[in-house]
Design an enzyme around this catalytic site. Sequence first.
Site, PDB file in Angstrom:
ATOM      1  N   ARG A  69      -4.736 -10.326  11.226  1.00 46.52           N
ATOM      2  CA  ARG A  69      -4.394 -11.765  11.124  1.00 46.52           C
ATOM      3  C   ARG A  69      -5.389 -12.738  11.734  1.00 46.52           C
ATOM      4  O   ARG A  69      -5.189 -13.947  11.628  1.00 46.52           O
ATOM      5  CB  ARG A  69      -3.017 -12.048  11.741  1.00 46.52           C
ATOM      6  CG  ARG A  69      -1.874 -11.217  11.195  1.00 46.52           C
ATOM      7  CD  ARG A  69      -1.596 -11.523   9.756  1.00 46.52           C
ATOM      8  NE  ARG A  69      -0.333 -10.942   9.306  1.00 46.52           N
ATOM      9  CZ  ARG A  69      -0.112 -10.533   8.074  1.00 46.52           C
ATOM     10  NH1 ARG A  69      -1.050 -10.632   7.149  1.00 46.52           N
ATOM     11  NH2 ARG A  69       1.042 -10.030   7.725  1.00 46.52           N
ATOM     12  N   ASN A  99      -7.258 -10.741   4.268  1.00 42.85           N
ATOM     13  CA  ASN A  99      -6.435 -11.921   3.917  1.00 42.85           C
ATOM     14  C   ASN A  99      -6.130 -12.761   5.155  1.00 42.85           C
ATOM     15  O   ASN A  99      -4.983 -13.025   5.496  1.00 42.85           O
ATOM     16  CB  ASN A  99      -5.155 -11.523   3.166  1.00 42.85           C
ATOM     17  CG  ASN A  99      -4.232 -10.611   3.955  1.00 42.85           C
ATOM     18  OD1 ASN A  99      -4.665  -9.939   4.894  1.00 42.85           O
ATOM     19  ND2 ASN A  99      -2.969 -10.570   3.586  1.00 42.85           N
ATOM     20  N   ASP A 157      -6.409  -7.459  -0.978  1.00 43.79           N
ATOM     21  CA  ASP A 157      -5.034  -7.055  -0.651  1.00 43.79           C
ATOM     22  C   ASP A 157      -4.101  -8.224  -0.323  1.00 43.79           C
ATOM     23  O   ASP A 157      -4.490  -9.190   0.331  1.00 43.79           O
ATOM     24  CB  ASP A 157      -5.015  -6.079   0.517  1.00 43.79           C
ATOM     25  CG  ASP A 157      -3.617  -5.575   0.798  1.00 43.79           C
ATOM     26  OD1 ASP A 157      -3.070  -4.893  -0.081  1.00 43.79           O
ATOM     27  OD2 ASP A 157      -3.057  -5.908   1.857  1.00 43.79           O
ATOM     28  N   HIS A 184      -4.718  -3.524  -4.616  1.00 44.00           N
ATOM     29  CA  HIS A 184      -3.317  -3.978  -4.504  1.00 44.00           C
ATOM     30  C   HIS A 184      -2.803  -4.107  -5.935  1.00 44.00           C
ATOM     31  O   HIS A 184      -3.180  -5.030  -6.659  1.00 44.00           O
ATOM     32  CB  HIS A 184      -3.291  -5.326  -3.760  1.00 44.00           C
ATOM     33  CG  HIS A 184      -1.952  -5.983  -3.731  1.00 44.00           C
ATOM     34  ND1 HIS A 184      -1.215  -6.113  -2.573  1.00 44.00           N
ATOM     35  CD2 HIS A 184      -1.212  -6.565  -4.703  1.00 44.00           C
ATOM     36  CE1 HIS A 184      -0.078  -6.744  -2.842  1.00 44.00           C
ATOM     37  NE2 HIS A 184      -0.049  -7.040  -4.126  1.00 44.00           N
ATOM     38  N   HIS A 237      -0.953   1.219  -0.774  1.00 41.83           N
ATOM     39  CA  HIS A 237       0.511   1.292  -0.708  1.00 41.83           C
ATOM     40  C   HIS A 237       1.197   1.744  -2.014  1.00 41.83           C
ATOM     41  O   HIS A 237       2.008   1.008  -2.594  1.00 41.83           O
ATOM     42  CB  HIS A 237       1.117  -0.021  -0.215  1.00 41.83           C
ATOM     43  CG  HIS A 237       0.503  -1.307  -0.723  1.00 41.83           C
ATOM     44  ND1 HIS A 237       0.332  -1.584  -2.054  1.00 41.83           N
ATOM     45  CD2 HIS A 237       0.036  -2.400  -0.069  1.00 41.83           C
ATOM     46  CE1 HIS A 237      -0.207  -2.783  -2.198  1.00 41.83           C
ATOM     47  NE2 HIS A 237      -0.409  -3.297  -1.001  1.00 41.83           N
ATOM     48  N   ASP A 310      -0.233  -0.236   6.515  1.00 43.64           N
ATOM     49  CA  ASP A 310      -0.050  -1.613   6.006  1.00 43.64           C
ATOM     50  C   ASP A 310       0.668  -2.457   7.058  1.00 43.64           C
ATOM     51  O   ASP A 310       1.545  -3.286   6.732  1.00 43.64           O
ATOM     52  CB  ASP A 310       0.683  -1.639   4.662  1.00 43.64           C
ATOM     53  CG  ASP A 310       0.578  -3.011   3.978  1.00 43.64           C
ATOM     54  OD1 ASP A 310      -0.144  -3.881   4.515  1.00 43.64           O
ATOM     55  OD2 ASP A 310       1.195  -3.201   2.919  1.00 43.64           O
ATOM     56  N   HIS A 314       4.474 -10.408  11.285  1.00 39.70           N
ATOM     57  CA  HIS A 314       4.871 -11.802  11.073  1.00 39.70           C
ATOM     58  C   HIS A 314       5.666 -12.250  12.292  1.00 39.70           C
ATOM     59  O   HIS A 314       6.198 -11.408  13.031  1.00 39.70           O
ATOM     60  CB  HIS A 314       5.743 -11.941   9.818  1.00 39.70           C
ATOM     61  CG  HIS A 314       4.990 -11.680   8.538  1.00 39.70           C
ATOM     62  ND1 HIS A 314       4.036 -12.534   8.044  1.00 39.70           N
ATOM     63  CD2 HIS A 314       5.048 -10.639   7.671  1.00 39.70           C
ATOM     64  CE1 HIS A 314       3.537 -12.037   6.912  1.00 39.70           C
ATOM     65  NE2 HIS A 314       4.131 -10.887   6.664  1.00 39.70           N
TER      66      HIS A 314
HETATM   67  O1  DOR Z   1       4.193  -6.689   2.556  1.00 41.46           O
HETATM   68  C1  DOR Z   1       3.023  -7.014   2.503  1.00 41.46           C
HETATM   69  N1  DOR Z   1       2.468  -7.809   3.432  1.00 41.46           N
HETATM   70  N2  DOR Z   1       2.284  -6.585   1.468  1.00 41.46           N
HETATM   71  C2  DOR Z   1       1.033  -7.029   1.261  1.00 41.46           C
HETATM   72  O2  DOR Z   1       0.431  -6.593   0.309  1.00 41.46           O
HETATM   73  C3  DOR Z   1       0.434  -8.042   2.166  1.00 41.46           C
HETATM   74  C4  DOR Z   1       1.055  -8.009   3.487  1.00 41.46           C
HETATM   75  C5  DOR Z   1       0.731  -9.205   4.354  1.00 41.46           C
HETATM   76  O3  DOR Z   1      -0.433  -9.586   4.444  1.00 41.46           O
HETATM   77  O4  DOR Z   1       1.657  -9.717   5.006  1.00 41.46           O
END
Ligand code: DOR
Length: 439
Positions: A69, A99, A157, A184, A237, A310, A314
């Site tokens: 992140r 990302n 991704d 992805h 995934h 993965d 959050h």
């Molecule tokens: O659940 C997911 N979260 N799948 C993804 O492909 C991206 C990821 C994210 O960056 O939060």
Amino acid sequence: MTKPLLIKDGRIIDPGQKIDEVGSLLVAEGKISWLGKGKAGPPQADCDVLNAQGLIVCPGFIDLHCHLRQPGYEDKETIASGTRAAARGGFTTVCCMPNTNPPLDNQTTVEYVKSRAASEGVVRVLPIGCISKGRKGEELAEMGDLAASGVIAFSDDGKPALNSYIMRQALDYSRAFDLVIIDHCEDTALTEGGQMNEGIISTRLGLRGMPNAAEDIIVARDLALAQLTGGRLHIAHTSTEGAVELIRRAKEKGIKVTAEATPHHLTLTEERLIGYDTNAKVYPPLRTERDVQALIQGIKDNTIDIIATDHAPHTEADKLCEFAFAPFGISGFETALASLMGLVHNEQLTLSTLIAKLTGKPAKIIGDKQGRLGTLAVGAPADVTIFDPSLEWTVDTKDFASKGRNTPLSGEKLKGRVMATLYQGKLVYKDDSIKVKER
Ligand code: DOR
């Protein structure tokens, strides 16, 4: 200079070297300096000792797919917090997805991640560069520059590269750097507005579903493009029975493809969504028992090469909302081993297969430019994970080092726990019960 460390009397499992027996390991100057089977001690007398009796000693885990992140979403995770969470989970190498904000689509952002990792990270961080500029899927990123700055793979991704021509070019160009394209697979025309797996449960819950076909279609397309270009494709995934079958057939044809499955797709089903737990909302969605069993079969017959977390942290605020507004993702580092050990305890996987999928196999996909990873061979970096295969514990997200406490496993009792992690010979995580003594 720290003293050499003797990891004594553990069950050493290194599938790459075909080792599975009780023995001891000496770590000196950041490297594995001696490995002895049985009760033999090392020639070196002056060292510290970590008693590993009853514990498994294996190469440090390698995660080919995680989200740290930083830059841009430091409220969700940072390189400092993410690598500490990785160490608690037994991971000594983590490959972070691009990302971020800004995305890792140029040398400057990649250099930024590398420098933060060097100053604040506690394990090895290997960045993954974008396939397309801004992850927009419209124009290729400067892949040559990204390769020169040390990315270990390319991926958009979180989003698919929907333009087939872009994907073809990415696979073509990546050959020049011998780097893999991490895919992805999601046909967004079929997943738009989707919240969970499409089926009877989504209908009952009144949540829009995402069908297996959305994944299978892009897997099929990109296998065809890998065949056309000779580029190396890695399916991220993997979650559907159909994708497993497509990858299996492609491997039989000699197409250069590898694949991963996550701990959550290997152990959980869509039923987890029944209480509308936003912590179980993830992309691809948790699927059916039939898909789970197909993935496990794929792991066993090497259709699925590796397990990757993965890890998608959050904030609590992100997930504490109406289901449709919650972002996709599960915080995975700190429960990965224990949840996967469930598959070993119920005899679906062997310990050796599980460890291979977390160590030597991902190392092979990364290649040897980063040194010898995923092995306890003498001379290799001393990246070592020590775990108790049968210790029971209850997941308490307050103990997480990750800022992301978004796991559907909160409060769950799991069996198997990481007790210590060494990165380049340094103890970067240790359970309180582990004592290091002078010899
Ligand atoms: O659940 C997911 N979260 N799948 C993804 O492909 C991206 C990821 C994210 O960056 O939060």
